[in-house]
Scaffold this active site. Structure first.
Site, mmCIF file in Angstrom:
data_model
loop_
_atom_site.group_PDB
_atom_site.id
_atom_site.type_symbol
_atom_site.label_atom_id
_atom_site.label_comp_id
_atom_site.label_asym_id
_atom_site.label_seq_id
_atom_site.Cartn_x
_atom_site.Cartn_y
_atom_site.Cartn_z
ATOM 1 N N TYR A 57 12.126 3.082 -1.149
ATOM 2 C CA TYR A 57 11.475 1.755 -1.134
ATOM 3 C C TYR A 57 10.149 1.798 -1.890
ATOM 4 O O TYR A 57 9.927 1.008 -2.812
ATOM 5 C CB TYR A 57 11.245 1.294 0.317
ATOM 6 C CG TYR A 57 10.243 0.154 0.429
ATOM 7 C CD1 TYR A 57 10.543 -1.112 -0.065
ATOM 8 C CD2 TYR A 57 8.981 0.355 1.019
ATOM 9 C CE1 TYR A 57 9.621 -2.152 0.021
ATOM 10 C CE2 TYR A 57 8.065 -0.684 1.108
ATOM 11 C CZ TYR A 57 8.381 -1.936 0.606
ATOM 12 O OH TYR A 57 7.468 -2.956 0.680
ATOM 13 N N LYS A 103 8.914 -0.014 -5.466
ATOM 14 C CA LYS A 103 7.785 -0.948 -5.559
ATOM 15 C C LYS A 103 6.763 -0.437 -6.585
ATOM 16 O O LYS A 103 6.187 -1.217 -7.354
ATOM 17 C CB LYS A 103 7.118 -1.134 -4.196
ATOM 18 C CG LYS A 103 7.968 -1.834 -3.151
ATOM 19 C CD LYS A 103 8.299 -3.282 -3.475
ATOM 20 C CE LYS A 103 7.104 -4.209 -3.382
ATOM 21 N NZ LYS A 103 7.522 -5.632 -3.589
ATOM 22 N N ASP A 116 0.835 -1.216 0.000
ATOM 23 C CA ASP A 116 0.000 0.000 0.000
ATOM 24 C C ASP A 116 0.864 1.259 0.000
ATOM 25 O O ASP A 116 0.363 2.366 -0.241
ATOM 26 C CB ASP A 116 -0.957 0.000 1.202
ATOM 27 C CG ASP A 116 -0.263 -0.010 2.555
ATOM 28 O OD1 ASP A 116 0.971 -0.146 2.604
ATOM 29 O OD2 ASP A 116 -0.971 0.123 3.577
#
Ligand code: NAD
Ligand code: TYD
Length: 342
Positions: free
Chosen positions: A153, A157, A126
């Site tokens: 990060y 993603k 999420d």
């Protein structure tokens, strides 16, 4: 079916390995993992005894190794958990995150195209949606919320997710993506909030809460994440995307206090320290789509899940003592040694 689980020696991947072995006894599970600092073969001790399980050491960014894996194992399904997963580490060393999380996804999907598979599933997060304001508890992430990342990060993603969608559209690769909220449960690496606080409290060490501790995370017990992925790879359509979460929003400070209370430790152990750079304020998932389309719902609420988790850490000391006795000490000094107290 042959199912390749990349990153299966890490936290969620290993829980998924055990979930599949228990729930689909005819399938063969092949764990492919580079065994970085976050991968741990001891986690897979019990799986190693199962004839339907196999471990292959390898790096998802290494084309030769990945092609050999596909040639030998002929996977029907690939579930990609392998990643660099810790936001704080990504702030110190972004390029490793781009290499593993983006290039690794590309290499895996190229092998899927070359050798053919029924499904490639990308385990996303999420965090690709960025954060929500603390003062708007009415807002949630849906599958159509814009991507808006905050950390190296989450940016890595989100990039990987875009690549997966591009491979689906351009090459018709049968892909799916899931974006889950924060997980907790057995085998969670001690650098993350919940295990770190449990282990520090057990040692009567200070509990470093970033800033005021008012940031909110939406916690899901890891087995509920595994059951959702299992449904998506078997029942979800190719090209589909699902959010996964169970409406268990908690402020960090409250999670820490729950842990202290359960362990009968004093709140004076809490130490507020310098905040994380770019710290996302609130995550909150709207899981309506997966509930309506696949009939998924979580089975474990936070009160029960945190008790189970604390109990697991109390009864598996050897597992985490091996981890924190190694390079972890150096990591802890680097991350927390010079952090100012507030
Ligand atoms: P983890 O850090 O515990 O485990 C990652 C695993 O991947 C380790 O076993 C590691 O050895 C392996 N790995 C790393 N680089 C590799 C490479 N180049 N080749 C092969 N293996 C490699 O991570 P986790 O918390 O279990 O997360 C798994 C996945 O779920 C990640 O993709 C993460 O983005 C996603 N996710 C995590 C959470 C969470 O709360 N932890 C929530 C949502 C999504
Ligand atoms: P973390 O477990 O790293 O997960 P994520 O950043 O992916 O959500 O952190 C969860 C929350 O806890 C996050 O708001 C940062 C905070 N946190 C602390 O306050 N202290 C800590 O020592 C750690 C590791 C995290």
């Amino acid at each position: 079916m042959n199912i390749v689980v990349t990153g299966g020696a890490g936290f969620i991947g290993s829980n998924f390995v055990y979930y599949e072995l228990a729930n689909h006894i005819d399938d063969t599970i092949i764990c492919y993992d580079a065994l970085t600092y976050a991968g741990n073969l001891e986690t897979l001790d019990a799986a190693m005894k199962n004839p339907k399980f196999k471990f292959v050491k390898g790096d998802i960014t290494n084309r030769e190794e990945v092609n050999a894996l596909f040639k030998n194992e002929k996977p029907d399904i690939v579930v990609n958990f392998a990643a660099e997963s810790h936001v704080d580490r990504s702030i110190n060393n972004p390029d490793l995150f781009l290499r593993t999380n983006i290039m690794g996804t590309c290499v895996l999907m190229d092998a899927c195209r070359k050798y053919g598979i029924k499904r490639y599933h990308q385990v996303s997060t999420d965090e690709v949606y960025g954060d929500l304001p603390l003062e708007r508890p009415d807002l949630f992430f849906t599958e159509t919320t814009n991507l808006h990342t905050s950390s190296p990060y989450s940016a890595s993603k989100a990039s990987a997710d875009l690549l997966v969608m591009a491979y689906h559209r351009t090459y018709d690769l049968p892909c799916s993506i899931s974006r889950c909220s924060n997980n907790y449960g057995p085998y969670h690496f001690p650098e993350k909030l919940i295990p770190l606080m449990i282990i520090n409290a057990l040692h009567d060490k200070k509990l470093p809460v970033y800033g005021a501790g008012e940031n909110v995370r939406d916690w899901l017990y890891v087995e509920d994440h595994c059951s959702a992925i299992d449904l998506i790879i078997r029942k979800g359509k190719a090209g589909d995307l699902f959010n996964i979460g169970g409406h268990n929003e908690k402020r960090n400070i409250d999670v820490v206090k729950i842990i202290l209370k359960a362990l009968d430790k004093p709140e004076s152990l809490i130490e507020h320290v310098t905040d994380r750079k770019g710290h996302d304020r609130r995550y909150a998932i709207d899981p309506t789509k997966i509930k309506n389309e696949l009939g998924w719902s979580p089975k474990i609420n936070f009160d029960d899940g945190i008790k189970k988790t604390i109990n697991w850490y109390l009864t598996h000391k050897e597992w985490w003592e091996h981890i924190i006795s190694g390079d972890y000490q150096e990591y802890y000094k680097t991350m927390y040694g010079n952090r100012a107290k507030l």
